[in-house]
Design an enzyme around this catalytic site. Structure first.
Site, PDB file in Angstrom:
ATOM      1  N   LYS A  82      -6.571   9.533  -8.413  1.00 45.40           N
ATOM      2  CA  LYS A  82      -7.107   8.609  -9.419  1.00 45.40           C
ATOM      3  C   LYS A  82      -8.494   9.021  -9.862  1.00 45.40           C
ATOM      4  O   LYS A  82      -8.847   8.818 -11.022  1.00 45.40           O
ATOM      5  CB  LYS A  82      -7.140   7.177  -8.861  1.00 45.40           C
ATOM      6  N   LYS A 123       5.371  11.925 -10.486  1.00 50.67           N
ATOM      7  CA  LYS A 123       5.957  10.615 -10.200  1.00 50.67           C
ATOM      8  C   LYS A 123       6.084   9.797 -11.484  1.00 50.67           C
ATOM      9  O   LYS A 123       5.209   9.844 -12.332  1.00 50.67           O
ATOM     10  CB  LYS A 123       4.991   9.915  -9.229  1.00 50.67           C
ATOM     11  N   LYS A 139       3.391   3.881 -14.089  1.00 50.83           N
ATOM     12  CA  LYS A 139       3.080   2.902 -15.130  1.00 50.83           C
ATOM     13  C   LYS A 139       2.167   3.502 -16.190  1.00 50.83           C
ATOM     14  O   LYS A 139       2.235   3.133 -17.346  1.00 50.83           O
ATOM     15  CB  LYS A 139       2.339   1.707 -14.515  1.00 50.83           C
TER      16      LYS A 139
HETATM   17  P1  TYM Z   1       1.925   0.194  -7.404  1.00 43.97           P
HETATM   18  O1  TYM Z   1       1.615  -0.997  -8.213  1.00 43.97           O
HETATM   19  O2  TYM Z   1       1.434   1.521  -7.871  1.00 43.97           O
HETATM   20  O3  TYM Z   1       3.463   0.334  -7.192  1.00 43.97           O
HETATM   21  C1  TYM Z   1       4.231  -0.740  -6.728  1.00 43.97           C
HETATM   22  C2  TYM Z   1       5.311  -0.307  -5.780  1.00 43.97           C
HETATM   23  O4  TYM Z   1       6.248   0.541  -6.418  1.00 43.97           O
HETATM   24  C3  TYM Z   1       6.344   1.756  -5.725  1.00 43.97           C
HETATM   25  N1  TYM Z   1       6.496   2.816  -6.738  1.00 43.97           N
HETATM   26  C4  TYM Z   1       7.442   3.756  -6.715  1.00 43.97           C
HETATM   27  N2  TYM Z   1       8.461   3.968  -5.869  1.00 43.97           N
HETATM   28  C5  TYM Z   1       9.271   5.009  -6.133  1.00 43.97           C
HETATM   29  N3  TYM Z   1       9.099   5.826  -7.189  1.00 43.97           N
HETATM   30  C6  TYM Z   1       8.096   5.653  -8.069  1.00 43.97           C
HETATM   31  N4  TYM Z   1       7.965   6.463  -9.111  1.00 43.97           N
HETATM   32  C7  TYM Z   1       7.210   4.566  -7.853  1.00 43.97           C
HETATM   33  N5  TYM Z   1       6.137   4.081  -8.519  1.00 43.97           N
HETATM   34  C8  TYM Z   1       5.705   3.010  -7.823  1.00 43.97           C
HETATM   35  C9  TYM Z   1       5.043   1.906  -4.966  1.00 43.97           C
HETATM   36  O5  TYM Z   1       5.197   2.730  -3.848  1.00 43.97           O
HETATM   37  C10 TYM Z   1       4.770   0.472  -4.587  1.00 43.97           C
HETATM   38  O6  TYM Z   1       5.504   0.100  -3.444  1.00 43.97           O
HETATM   39  N6  TYM Z   1      -1.366  -0.155  -3.720  1.00 43.97           N
HETATM   40  C11 TYM Z   1      -0.115  -0.656  -4.198  1.00 43.97           C
HETATM   41  C12 TYM Z   1      -0.091  -2.139  -4.424  1.00 43.97           C
HETATM   42  C13 TYM Z   1      -0.500  -2.956  -3.246  1.00 43.97           C
HETATM   43  C14 TYM Z   1       0.262  -3.198  -2.074  1.00 43.97           C
HETATM   44  C15 TYM Z   1      -0.527  -4.046  -1.264  1.00 43.97           C
HETATM   45  C16 TYM Z   1       1.518  -2.773  -1.666  1.00 43.97           C
HETATM   46  C17 TYM Z   1      -1.668  -3.622  -3.095  1.00 43.97           C
HETATM   47  N7  TYM Z   1      -1.667  -4.285  -1.921  1.00 43.97           N
HETATM   48  C18 TYM Z   1      -0.085  -4.470  -0.012  1.00 43.97           C
HETATM   49  C19 TYM Z   1       1.959  -3.211  -0.404  1.00 43.97           C
HETATM   50  C20 TYM Z   1       1.170  -4.047   0.384  1.00 43.97           C
HETATM   51  C21 TYM Z   1       0.194   0.040  -5.504  1.00 43.97           C
HETATM   52  O7  TYM Z   1      -0.650   0.541  -6.175  1.00 43.97           O
HETATM   53  O8  TYM Z   1       1.464  -0.055  -5.893  1.00 43.97           O
END
Ligand code: TYM
Length: 332
Positions: free
Chosen positions: A114, A196, A199
């Protein structure tokens, strides 16, 4: 009766939900929700580590809530809430930041990625992001954290922080385990199978969002990058594009890789891509329709997030009280 184990997970409302976040996380949230006591959060505080337009962030937060429910999360059985509505997240995050080392945060791959992508805004929040995530998880004494592969390192640092705190003060925090699905843990971009699906890429040919129209979905799958040998075979080393499409098809249809290989034996990539696209269209159609419906009833959504925050705040307060006492803060 034995008490149910606890799940916590969250998704940032920094963009529309993608097929990656659905297959990597949300789908499993739904599958696990009967068996566990679940806290599913919309982590808006994490979203502002990258600049957001305020009006859009507000709109997406509500849309994400509608999509959580549309994916099958029952608000009567799961605690669904918005992170900024429960101040204990920020409060615990501060305490935990005093038990997290500069060096360990510097090693986080997401921070490195990032900060490379946002070179003009490498803010302290981006750096301490994993501490807030640890606070999210540890506040609810979560046993299990269902996430995609890219979040595994963050769950590991959460365990390290919990362990460090517990070794000073006794068993304050439950040690959480990541839950990473066998298929769908890392969905790649359709236009660039080396990166990957994310979003931040939305609107482009590589990304599918849950609210995309069937026409857009089909167009993107038909143009998905594959390779030149015309053979549907799972080989994530050498056939990244095809293997990614197979993973998506497998997760969407329930078929395993051998069945998929047999189904397209002797057929070209055209048939294969059409089948994958159609399976995704059918997977997402009911979700999109339900979410659109829910978004017409804003009062209902407001009720859900208010109820969710109330339940979450009670559980969070129990942990925070204990932590404040352990570190030596005078009771209010
Ligand atoms: P975030 O918002 O980037 O993504 C949300 C969830 O989706 C999964 N994910 C994917 N899995 C497979 N392939 C992909 N291309 C893909 N893109 C996203 C991510 O692994 C995630 O599970 N830091 C976290 C959010 C968060 C969180 C937490 C998660 C904040 N606090 C506490 C678990 C527990 C994040 O940025 O996810």
């Amino acid at each position: 009766m034995e008490e149910k184990k606890i799940i916590f997970s969250g998704i940032k409302p920094s963009g529309n939900l993608t097929l990656g976040s659905y297959l990597g996380a949300l789908k499993n949230w739904v599958d696990l929700s009967d068996e566990y006591n679940c806290y599913y959060c919309i982590v808006d505080m994490h979203a502002i580590t990258v600049r957001q337009d305020a009006a859009q962030l507000r709109r997406r937060t509500l849309e994400q809530l509608a999509q959580y429910i549309a994916c099958g999360l029952d608000p009567a059985k799961n605690t669904i809430f918005i992170q900024s509505h429960v101040p204990a997240h920020a409060e615990l995050s501060w305490v935990l930041s005093c038990y997290t080392m500069f060096g360990e945060l510097s090693r986080m791959t997401q921070f490195k990625d990032k900060s490379a992508k946002n070179a003009d805004n490498i803010n302290a929040g981006l750096f301490t992001y994993p501490v807030l995530m640890a606070a999210d998880i540890l506040l609810y004494q979560a046993d299990l954290v269902p996430v995609g592969e890219d979040q595994k390192q963050h769950v590991e640092i959460t365990r390290d922080i919990a362990h460090r705190f517990n070794s000073v003060y006794g068993e304050v925090f439950t040690m959480p385990e990541p839950f990473i699905p066998k298929v769908g843990a890392r969905i790649m971009s359709l236009s660039d199978p080396d990166s990957k699906m994310s979003k931040s890429e939305q609107g482009g040919m590589g990304c599918i969002c849950l609210m995309d129209s069937p026409e857009d979905i089909m167009r993107r799958f038909k143009r998905a990058v594959t390779d030149s040998d015309s053979c549907v075979r799972y080989d994530p080393e050498n056939k990244k594009g095809v293997s990614n499409l197979m993973a998506i098809y497998s997760a969407a249809s329930g078929k395993n890789f051998a069945e998929i290989e047999a189904e397209f034996d002797g057929k070209g990539y055209g048939d294969f891509k059409t089948a994958v696209g159609e399976s995704v269209v059918e997977l997402l159609r009911p979700i999109r329709e339900k979410a659109e419906d829910l978004l017409k009833n804003k009062d209902y959504l407001v009720q859900i997030y208010r109820d969710g925050a109330e339940t979450a705040a009670k559980a969070a307060a129990r942990t925070l009280r204990k932590v404040y006492k352990k570190v030596g803060f005078v009771e209010r």
